[in-house]
Scaffold this motif. Structure first.
Motif, mmCIF file in Angstrom:
data_model
loop_
_atom_site.group_PDB
_atom_site.id
_atom_site.type_symbol
_atom_site.label_atom_id
_atom_site.label_comp_id
_atom_site.label_asym_id
_atom_site.label_seq_id
_atom_site.Cartn_x
_atom_site.Cartn_y
_atom_site.Cartn_z
ATOM 1 N N PRO A 141 -13.025 2.936 -10.391
ATOM 2 C CA PRO A 141 -12.694 2.932 -8.966
ATOM 3 C C PRO A 141 -12.903 1.558 -8.340
ATOM 4 N N ILE A 142 -12.648 1.499 -7.015
ATOM 5 C CA ILE A 142 -12.896 0.285 -6.227
ATOM 6 C C ILE A 142 -13.616 0.683 -4.936
ATOM 7 N N ASP A 143 -14.182 -0.323 -4.273
ATOM 8 C CA ASP A 143 -14.715 -0.117 -2.925
ATOM 9 C C ASP A 143 -13.538 -0.269 -1.963
ATOM 10 N N ILE A 144 -13.328 0.724 -1.137
ATOM 11 C CA ILE A 144 -12.219 0.689 -0.176
ATOM 12 C C ILE A 144 -12.729 0.103 1.140
ATOM 13 N N VAL A 145 -12.141 -1.053 1.498
ATOM 14 C CA VAL A 145 -12.511 -1.723 2.756
ATOM 15 C C VAL A 145 -11.291 -1.609 3.669
ATOM 16 N N PRO A 146 -11.311 -0.635 4.596
ATOM 17 C CA PRO A 146 -10.109 -0.363 5.408
ATOM 18 C C PRO A 146 -9.544 -1.594 6.129
ATOM 19 N N THR A 147 -10.433 -2.490 6.589
ATOM 20 C CA THR A 147 -9.935 -3.672 7.318
ATOM 21 C C THR A 147 -9.197 -4.627 6.377
ATOM 22 N N ALA A 148 -9.410 -4.486 5.081
ATOM 23 C CA ALA A 148 -8.734 -5.371 4.116
ATOM 24 C C ALA A 148 -7.423 -4.745 3.624
ATOM 25 N N ALA A 149 -7.155 -3.511 4.047
ATOM 26 C CA ALA A 149 -5.935 -2.831 3.588
ATOM 27 C C ALA A 149 -4.742 -3.277 4.425
ATOM 28 N N LYS A 150 -3.573 -3.372 3.765
ATOM 29 C CA LYS A 150 -2.365 -3.760 4.491
ATOM 30 C C LYS A 150 -1.591 -2.502 4.873
ATOM 31 N N CYS A 151 -1.391 -2.272 6.158
ATOM 32 C CA CYS A 151 -0.641 -1.105 6.594
ATOM 33 C C CYS A 151 0.818 -1.310 6.192
ATOM 34 N N ASP A 152 1.354 -0.375 5.406
ATOM 35 C CA ASP A 152 2.708 -0.550 4.862
ATOM 36 C C ASP A 152 3.610 0.555 5.411
ATOM 37 N N THR A 153 4.546 0.163 6.292
ATOM 38 C CA THR A 153 5.415 1.177 6.928
ATOM 39 C C THR A 153 6.310 1.858 5.896
ATOM 40 N N LYS A 154 6.541 1.206 4.741
ATOM 41 C CA LYS A 154 7.358 1.848 3.695
ATOM 42 C C LYS A 154 6.693 3.156 3.256
ATOM 43 N N LEU A 155 5.354 3.210 3.366
ATOM 44 C CA LEU A 155 4.632 4.429 2.966
ATOM 45 C C LEU A 155 4.864 5.549 3.978
ATOM 46 N N THR A 156 4.931 5.165 5.238
ATOM 47 C CA THR A 156 5.119 6.212 6.255
ATOM 48 C C THR A 156 6.577 6.644 6.325
#
Ligand SMILES: NS(=O)(=O)c1nccs1
Ligand SMILES: [Zn+2]
Length: 259
Positions: free
Chosen positions: A28-43
């Motif tokens: 696994p990894i540590d999930i740091v939400p502020t480091a995540a890139k919001c990707d509209t392709k996912l939505t």
């Protein structure tokens, strides 16, 4: 010497038999939400889950977790996935105490447990075994468990019978139709996704991870039921702390389906 989670065979030793443990897309990894890139392709391409009821779901104790094997046609698609992925099995990782147990962490915080629903790319491959070592072979849902005063009704069908698979290699059938959709959080539109690996040997770098933001809530008694499972036969050690600690994200992009 088989791998496990003890001092002599635990995660720090796995690289000896499985060199990919030192790879660049490990989980696994540590999930740091502020480091995540919001990707509209996912939505724009929502994750869709089409799970079916399992007439007689097999629940087994392979010795290092508890696992349910799926035979019905339960599939997912969309989100980060290309093609249709078929549910193969689900299992959990948990701690000896509530302060630990999950594999992914959230800003360094561990949850008491983590549920994994393991799917394989049925569009490209004909079985889990064929897909397991392909870069686009698997998709695993990671769901955090948190403690509440109420038991999780979906998990209750399992935790109520764990005593019947207390020992290694025991298995039972969950009679009444069980639909694994009951294990998912209410909101499956908020998740993080990244390219990773199996978190247990052979640690293949073949997993598109989808970790949901919303945990599911379980009771302390349900956690105690998991901790009463045994690694071997009567009198063997309890299955606890069967989690791999987080690995570096490295050059990977962590994407979020939400702001
Ligand atoms: N913990 S996991 O879901 O990454 C997994 N390991 C082996 C088969 S499925
Ligand atoms: Zn797992």
């Amino acid at each position: 010497a088989t791998w496990g989670y003890g001092n002599d065979n635990g995660p720090a030793t796995w690289v000896k038999s499985f060199p990919v443990a030192a790879g660049t897309r490990q989980s696994p990894i540590d999930i740091v939400p502020t480091a995540a890139k919001c990707d509209t392709k996912l939505t724009e391409n929502p994750l869709t889950v089409n799970y079916s009821p399992e007439p007689a779901m097999e629940l087994c104790n392979p010795g290092l977790s508890v696992k349910a094997n799926i035979k019905s046609k339960s599939v997912i698609k969309g989100g980060p996935l290309e093609g249709e992925y078929k549910l193969e099995q689900f299992h959990l990782h948990w701690g000896s105490a509530d302060k630990q147990g999950s594999e992914h962490t959230l800003n360094g915080k561990m949850f008491p447990a983590e549920l994994h629903l393991v799917h394989y790319n049925a569009t490209k491959y004909s079985s889990f075994g064929e897909a397991v070592d392909k870069p686009d072979g698997l998709a695993v849902f990671g769901i955090f468990l948190k403690i509440s005063d109420k038991p999780h009704q979906g998990l209750k069908s399992l935790t109520d019978v764990l005593s019947e698979v207390q020992y290694k290699d025991k298995s039972i059938n969950i009679k009444q139709e069980y639909n694994p959709v009951c294990l998912l959080p209410d909101n499956i539109n908020k998740y993080w996704t990244y390219l990773g690996s199996l978190t247990t040997p052979p640690l293949c770098e073949s997993v598109t991870w989808i970790v949901f933001e919303e945990p599911i809530e379980v009771s302390e008694d349900q956690m105690k039921a998991f901790r009463a499972l045994c690694c071997g036969e009567c009198g063997s050690a309890p299955i606890v702390d069967n989690y791999r600690p987080p690995l570096p994200l490295g050059n990977r992009q962590l994407r979020a389906s939400f702001q």
